[in-house]
Structure formats: C-alpha cells, structure tokens
Scaffold this motif. Structure first.
Motif: not given
Length: 200
Positions: A25-54
C-alpha cells in the motif's frame, strides 16, 4: 496485521512529506509544523496525484497539482480555484492510524485499539532496505515475525520490520543507548548481505 514500523521520526522532520510502501500500500507520511505525524493513501481525491509530491503548510498537506489543502483529519480544507467555497465533507484523503513512539513512526492499515509496540530502552539508528521477504527474514533469524525482532548482542539490537512487498522489506534498526552508530550500521549491512545471499 496491526502496527507496522513505517520509518524513523528523524527521517520525516516537521514540514515534510515522504512516500513509503507498507505491505503493498503506497502511503504519504507527513509531519506537520507542530510535529504531528499522519499516514494517508498516496493519492489526492481530486485527480489522483501522489500526495507525497505535495507540500506541508503548517498543519495541512497540499497537493502539488491543483493545491487542494487537507487538514490533519484528511478533510479538504481549501480549494485555491474556489477560495470562497467551503469544501464538502465528503472530499477527504484516505487516512490510516499513525503514531510516533520512541522515535519510530508506526502505521496500522487496519483498525486497532492496541498501542504501538514497546521497543524497550533502545534508540533508533537507521533504516535499510532488505532484498528479501519479511518471511525469509524471519526464517533466517529463526523467529516468527513480529513488529519488532530482538536480535540482542552487544548493541542490544532490535529490528522493526516493514513489509514492502512479498520480495522486499525495510528494516528499521534500534540499539541500546550509548551504542556506536557506525558499528551498528556495519552490523546491519553485514546482516543484510548475508541474508540476501541466503535468500537468493
């Protein structure tokens, strides 16, 4: 399957997003400026672009394609082409359980009420790809696979195994406090070389 190590916190500092793969499963793992980690499916709901490129903007992740911004819950919070629009609640990124504990980013692809594994009094060292399946790794270590495999030795080495595919895995190494990082790194690379030769 429960909690799986998805990386080391030090490799995803605040304000960044990285791609990972957990059990196919491809995931985009990101850390907010406050330091909170999130793991999402690596796909934007709009056009399917990889969120890990965001881009991480404060407490949101923006898609690189049209700039749609998603809050920490995965809900679309802002659409640049329609700044006055309140996005419908139905527009959201696929989110997974994600927790940072003891310097490790833990991800669960299924619901669980358990806490992420306890790694003992060890510190993260590094991550390394292994060209063998998690099953092969378990057989070579003569143990059933668990989220954390304790190898022991002078560095009290433990391995948090991240299945990537049926032929590869990532190994996140943790060692006793005060360890020599170079020595642990060499031990890990020697282990990988030996395992890959045996698994070939």
């Amino acid at each position: 399957m429960g909690w799986i190590a998805g990386g080391l916190c030090a490799d995803v500092p605040p304000g960044t997003v990285v791609p990972i793969c957990v059990d196919g499963v491809d995931l985009a793992v990101w850390c907010s400026q406050k330091g909170t980690f999130s793991a999402w499916g690596d796909r934007c709901p709009h056009r399917g672009m990889r969120l890990s490129h965001g881009f991480v903007r404060g407490e949101t992740l923006s898609c690189i394609y049209h700039g749609w911004q998603y809050d920490e819950a995965g809900s679309c919070a802002y659409i640049p082409a329609h700044p006055a629009l309140t996005p419908p609640k139905t527009i959201c990124a696929k989110s997974y359980l994600c927790s940072a504990k003891d310097g490790v980013i833990w991800v669960s692809l299924t619901e669980t009420t358990k806490e992420p594994p306890d790694i003992g009094n060890r510190k993260p060292v590094r991550s390394l790809p292994f060209d063998c399946s998690p099953g092969d790794l378990g057989r070579l270590l003569k143990t059933n696979l668990h989220p954390v495999i304790v190898v022991g030795g002078s560095s009290d080495l433990a391995l948090a195994v991240q299945p990537v595919s049926d032929r590869t895995c990532m190994v996140h190494a943790l060692a006793a406090e005060g360890h020599d990082p170079k020595a642990v790194s060499r031990q890990l690379e020697d282990m990988r070389r030996a395992f890959e030769e045996q698994a070939a």
